[in-house]
Write a protein that holds these residues in place. Structure first.
Motif, PDB file in Angstrom:
ATOM      1  N   LEU A  79       0.927  -1.210   0.038  1.00  0.00           N
ATOM      2  CA  LEU A  79      -0.140   0.033  -0.052  1.00  0.00           C
ATOM      3  C   LEU A  79       0.689   1.275   0.062  1.00  0.00           C
ATOM      4  O   LEU A  79       0.272   2.436   0.134  1.00  0.00           O
ATOM      5  CB  LEU A  79      -0.846  -0.105   1.212  1.00  0.00           C
ATOM      6  CG  LEU A  79      -1.911  -1.047   1.513  1.00  0.00           C
ATOM      7  CD1 LEU A  79      -2.624  -1.014   2.624  1.00  0.00           C
ATOM      8  CD2 LEU A  79      -2.633  -1.251   0.128  1.00  0.00           C
ATOM      9  N   LEU A  80       2.031   1.217  -0.021  1.00  0.00           N
ATOM     10  CA  LEU A  80       3.091   2.318  -0.020  1.00  0.00           C
ATOM     11  C   LEU A  80       2.800   3.347  -0.905  1.00  0.00           C
ATOM     12  O   LEU A  80       2.876   4.519  -0.633  1.00  0.00           O
ATOM     13  CB  LEU A  80       4.547   1.706   0.141  1.00  0.00           C
ATOM     14  CG  LEU A  80       5.044   0.864   1.461  1.00  0.00           C
ATOM     15  CD1 LEU A  80       6.524   0.629   1.039  1.00  0.00           C
ATOM     16  CD2 LEU A  80       4.735   1.749   2.470  1.00  0.00           C
ATOM     17  N   ASP A  81       2.289   2.975  -2.279  1.00  0.00           N
ATOM     18  CA  ASP A  81       2.051   4.105  -3.337  1.00  0.00           C
ATOM     19  C   ASP A  81       0.980   4.910  -2.921  1.00  0.00           C
ATOM     20  O   ASP A  81       0.927   6.184  -3.068  1.00  0.00           O
ATOM     21  CB  ASP A  81       1.968   3.348  -4.589  1.00  0.00           C
ATOM     22  CG  ASP A  81       3.317   2.979  -5.461  1.00  0.00           C
ATOM     23  OD1 ASP A  81       4.315   3.207  -4.695  1.00  0.00           O
ATOM     24  OD2 ASP A  81       3.371   2.219  -6.009  1.00  0.00           O
ATOM     25  N   ALA A 113      10.614   8.652   1.350  1.00  0.00           N
ATOM     26  CA  ALA A 113      10.246   8.509   2.913  1.00  0.00           C
ATOM     27  C   ALA A 113       9.169   7.809   3.289  1.00  0.00           C
ATOM     28  O   ALA A 113       9.006   7.689   4.417  1.00  0.00           O
ATOM     29  CB  ALA A 113       9.938  10.067   2.848  1.00  0.00           C
ATOM     30  N   VAL A 114       8.344   7.449   2.368  1.00  0.00           N
ATOM     31  CA  VAL A 114       7.314   6.551   2.652  1.00  0.00           C
ATOM     32  C   VAL A 114       7.626   5.268   3.403  1.00  0.00           C
ATOM     33  O   VAL A 114       6.844   4.441   3.928  1.00  0.00           O
ATOM     34  CB  VAL A 114       6.337   6.390   1.487  1.00  0.00           C
ATOM     35  CG1 VAL A 114       6.777   5.271   0.604  1.00  0.00           C
ATOM     36  CG2 VAL A 114       4.838   5.758   2.059  1.00  0.00           C
ATOM     37  N   GLY A 115       8.959   4.752   3.000  1.00  0.00           N
ATOM     38  CA  GLY A 115       9.415   3.656   3.651  1.00  0.00           C
ATOM     39  C   GLY A 115       9.373   3.771   5.328  1.00  0.00           C
ATOM     40  O   GLY A 115       9.573   2.744   6.214  1.00  0.00           O
ATOM     41  N   ILE A 118       6.880   1.398   7.069  1.00  0.00           N
ATOM     42  CA  ILE A 118       7.361   0.184   7.418  1.00  0.00           C
ATOM     43  C   ILE A 118       8.447   0.118   8.363  1.00  0.00           C
ATOM     44  O   ILE A 118       8.412  -0.867   9.483  1.00  0.00           O
ATOM     45  CB  ILE A 118       8.254  -0.611   5.874  1.00  0.00           C
ATOM     46  CG1 ILE A 118       7.043  -0.423   5.177  1.00  0.00           C
ATOM     47  CG2 ILE A 118       8.431  -1.902   6.617  1.00  0.00           C
ATOM     48  CD1 ILE A 118       5.853  -1.329   5.168  1.00  0.00           C
ATOM     49  N   THR A 119       9.319   1.240   8.557  1.00  0.00           N
ATOM     50  CA  THR A 119      10.203   1.347   9.723  1.00  0.00           C
ATOM     51  C   THR A 119       9.452   1.501  10.921  1.00  0.00           C
ATOM     52  O   THR A 119       9.536   0.918  12.080  1.00  0.00           O
ATOM     53  CB  THR A 119      10.974   2.399   9.513  1.00  0.00           C
ATOM     54  OG1 THR A 119      11.774   2.437   8.208  1.00  0.00           O
ATOM     55  CG2 THR A 119      12.049   2.645  10.484  1.00  0.00           C
ATOM     56  N   ALA A 120       8.440   2.306  10.970  1.00  0.00           N
ATOM     57  CA  ALA A 120       7.604   2.555  12.165  1.00  0.00           C
ATOM     58  C   ALA A 120       6.710   1.196  12.698  1.00  0.00           C
ATOM     59  O   ALA A 120       6.779   0.862  13.761  1.00  0.00           O
ATOM     60  CB  ALA A 120       6.456   3.586  12.178  1.00  0.00           C
ATOM     61  N   THR A 121       6.574   0.423  11.617  1.00  0.00           N
ATOM     62  CA  THR A 121       5.857  -0.921  12.173  1.00  0.00           C
ATOM     63  C   THR A 121       6.968  -1.783  12.758  1.00  0.00           C
ATOM     64  O   THR A 121       6.752  -2.718  13.611  1.00  0.00           O
ATOM     65  CB  THR A 121       5.201  -1.547  10.670  1.00  0.00           C
ATOM     66  OG1 THR A 121       4.371  -0.810  10.266  1.00  0.00           O
ATOM     67  CG2 THR A 121       4.429  -2.920  11.312  1.00  0.00           C
ATOM     68  N   GLN A 122       8.157  -1.811  12.260  1.00  0.00           N
ATOM     69  CA  GLN A 122       9.296  -2.906  12.525  1.00  0.00           C
ATOM     70  C   GLN A 122       9.660  -2.383  13.890  1.00  0.00           C
ATOM     71  O   GLN A 122      10.200  -3.053  14.852  1.00  0.00           O
ATOM     72  CB  GLN A 122      10.360  -2.886  11.363  1.00  0.00           C
ATOM     73  CG  GLN A 122       9.835  -3.503  10.204  1.00  0.00           C
ATOM     74  CD  GLN A 122       9.276  -4.846  10.422  1.00  0.00           C
ATOM     75  OE1 GLN A 122       9.923  -5.666  11.114  1.00  0.00           O
ATOM     76  NE2 GLN A 122       8.501  -5.084   9.747  1.00  0.00           N
ATOM     77  N   MET A 132       0.789   3.117  12.990  1.00  0.00           N
ATOM     78  CA  MET A 132       1.614   1.830  12.256  1.00  0.00           C
ATOM     79  C   MET A 132       2.498   1.136  13.538  1.00  0.00           C
ATOM     80  O   MET A 132       2.640   0.220  13.680  1.00  0.00           O
ATOM     81  CB  MET A 132       2.158   2.303  11.287  1.00  0.00           C
ATOM     82  CG  MET A 132       1.399   2.729   9.882  1.00  0.00           C
ATOM     83  SD  MET A 132       0.727   1.000   9.463  1.00  0.00           S
ATOM     84  CE  MET A 132       0.116   1.700   7.636  1.00  0.00           C
ATOM     85  N   LEU A 133       2.945   2.086  14.263  1.00  0.00           N
ATOM     86  CA  LEU A 133       3.919   1.835  15.195  1.00  0.00           C
ATOM     87  C   LEU A 133       3.150   0.968  16.344  1.00  0.00           C
ATOM     88  O   LEU A 133       3.440  -0.194  16.824  1.00  0.00           O
ATOM     89  CB  LEU A 133       4.607   2.929  16.124  1.00  0.00           C
ATOM     90  CG  LEU A 133       5.558   2.627  17.218  1.00  0.00           C
ATOM     91  CD1 LEU A 133       6.856   3.615  16.906  1.00  0.00           C
ATOM     92  CD2 LEU A 133       4.906   2.597  18.488  1.00  0.00           C
ATOM     93  N   ALA A 134       1.895   1.249  16.575  1.00  0.00           N
ATOM     94  CA  ALA A 134       1.018   0.640  17.612  1.00  0.00           C
ATOM     95  C   ALA A 134       0.483  -0.736  16.841  1.00  0.00           C
ATOM     96  O   ALA A 134       0.388  -1.705  17.683  1.00  0.00           O
ATOM     97  CB  ALA A 134      -0.068   1.377  17.838  1.00  0.00           C
ATOM     98  N   VAL A 135       0.232  -0.586  15.602  1.00  0.00           N
ATOM     99  CA  VAL A 135      -0.160  -2.033  15.015  1.00  0.00           C
ATOM    100  C   VAL A 135       0.848  -3.033  15.113  1.00  0.00           C
ATOM    101  O   VAL A 135       0.805  -4.181  15.077  1.00  0.00           O
ATOM    102  CB  VAL A 135      -0.712  -1.800  13.474  1.00  0.00           C
ATOM    103  CG1 VAL A 135      -0.710  -3.045  12.801  1.00  0.00           C
ATOM    104  CG2 VAL A 135      -1.783  -1.142  13.515  1.00  0.00           C
ATOM    105  N   GLY A 136       2.420  -2.577  14.917  1.00  0.00           N
ATOM    106  CA  GLY A 136       3.467  -3.545  14.854  1.00  0.00           C
ATOM    107  C   GLY A 136       3.722  -3.899  16.127  1.00  0.00           C
ATOM    108  O   GLY A 136       3.926  -5.203  16.407  1.00  0.00           O
TER     109      GLY A 136
END
Length: 405
Positions: free
Chosen positions: A40-42, A54-56, A59-63, A113-117
């Motif tokens: 979904l990044l696009d 920067a949209v990566g 994923i970084t926040a999730t990890q 996203m951080l909370a979901v991760g």
């Protein structure tokens, strides 16, 4: 407390087939939340005016959330009553998914996203430790294998589900659908999960966290199996991080949907590898580890022939996933034998090795691809897999332990 739930004070209660399936399905749904964002990044970059460079950070926040969960949330399973802990974490995960789906600014999206991760990882690994603690000693490997199979299949199907739902209802629909799925699994979990008494009575939260260092220092099996996990998941990420690069370029020029479909081939390996836990229960952990590591090395031969044969690619994926998942299930089975009162801390520590390996594999892949192409990627993956085999062989033959390590 539900009248359908049963109280368990030891790991001597056999689990029904339906309860094992419930653990597997819940693990798969929980881990999928961590991976929905990748296709979904696009769309996220477009809706939030974030550059593609920067949209990566999504994923970084999730990890980062995953790592925080392994350190600070997963160990709580050794301190609190697990069924109530799962209920609280599931409710918090529902809220986090809704926050992401309703987000209107990049900071809110990243926080969600951080909370979901965090909560997706805490639920997944907490359920695996839960299953290991509830299982009878003779079925622990089989139960953990089933739960881990659910995790792997959930991980693979997450990208397919995310892409399909986003085509129909947009990226927000993915997270609203995910929240609905977690809501649907909540009632069966609350009604069916056995009530396990806290394993670490009288231990405070900070001493609980400090005890993880003690476990790492004292348990050689954890250190050995953690190192194998680091190397194995590095090899996994070397392959999966690089696969999109040659398949999206000529002469293949496959769509992202078609590339994602190759991941479904791994389901065959995951289903076959779930039996590794049963073999560990029967005393064959050493033999299973040897075969799994050999498969991990051999897989890179057909994978290296991808540019001339897609059938070779499919065969290589099956071998890689079969070897890797068999090793993973066997390792977890051995680790859960160590200290019944520390299952949650043990799985948290073990998965930290996995996280480090995944990160190293992803970083090394792009550098190797740029320098040496697909042949270089396969050589790197084979070298890491061979290092894992050599490490295990040396350790296993140096000490000649009565129990497999």
């Amino acid at each position: 407390m539900s009248e359908n739930a049963c109280t368990v004070t030891s790991s001597a209660v056999p689990l029904s087939r339906s309860l094992i399936w419930l653990f597997a399905i819940a693990c798969g749904l929980s881990v999928a939340n961590v991976y929905y964002a990748q296709p979904l990044l696009d769309a996220l970059a477009r809706d939030f005016s974030i550059s593609h460079a920067a949209v990566g950070g999504v994923i970084t926040a999730t990890q980062i959330g995953c790592a925080l969960a392994l350190l600070f949330l997963v160990p709580l399973g050794d301190l609190l009553e697990r069924r109530r802990l799962m209920a609280i974490q599931l409710l918090a995960l529902l809220i986090a998914l809704m926050v992401v789906g309703l987000a209107r600014s990049a900071p809110v999206l990243l926080a969600g996203m951080l909370a979901v991760g965090m909560l997706g990882t805490a639920m997944t690994q907490g359920l695996i430790a839960y299953a290991a603690s509830a299982a009878a000693p003779g079925e622990q490997g089989r139960v953990v294998g089933a739960a881990q199979g659910g995790v792997f299949i959930g991980l693979l199907l997450a990208r397919v589900f995310s892409g399909a739902v986003s085509d129909l209802a947009g990226w927000r629909g993915v997270y609203f659908s995910a929240a609905l799925l977690m809501l649907l699994i909540a009632l069966p979990l609350w009604r069916r999960l056995p009530v396990l008494l806290p394993a670490s009575h009288g231990l405070g939260y900070l001493p609980l966290l400090a005890s993880m260092l003690t476990l790492l220092r004292e348990e050689k099996v954890l250190r050995v199996r953690g190192t194998l996990a680091l190397l194995m998941f590095a090899a996994f990420n070397i392959f999966w991080s690089a696969l999109v690069l040659p398949l999206s370029a000529p002469p293949f020029s496959f769509s992202h949907t078609a590339i994602g479909a190759f991941g479904l081939v791994g389901v065959v390996g995951a289903l076959a590898a779930s039996r590794a836990g049963k073999w560990a229960d029967q005393g064959h952990a050493r033999r299973t580890s040897a075969m799994a590591l050999l498969l991990l090395v051999l897989a890179w031969w057909p994978l290296s022939m991808m540019e001339s044969s897609l059938l070779a690619l499919v065969i290589g994926i099956v071998l890689l996933d079969l070897g890797g998942q068999a090793l993973h299930v066997t390792s977890q089975s051995l680790i859960f034998r160590l200290r019944p009162e520390a299952h949650s801390r043990l799985v948290g520590l073990y998965m930290l090795f996995y996280a480090v390996g995944s990160g190293l594999g992803a970083i090394s892949t792009t550098l190797t691809w740029a320098a040496a192409g697909w042949a270089g990627v396969c050589l790197l993956g084979a070298a890491v897999s061979l290092l894992a085999l050599g490490f295990w062989w040396i350790i296993d033959n140096t000490d000649v332990p009565s129990e497999p390590i």
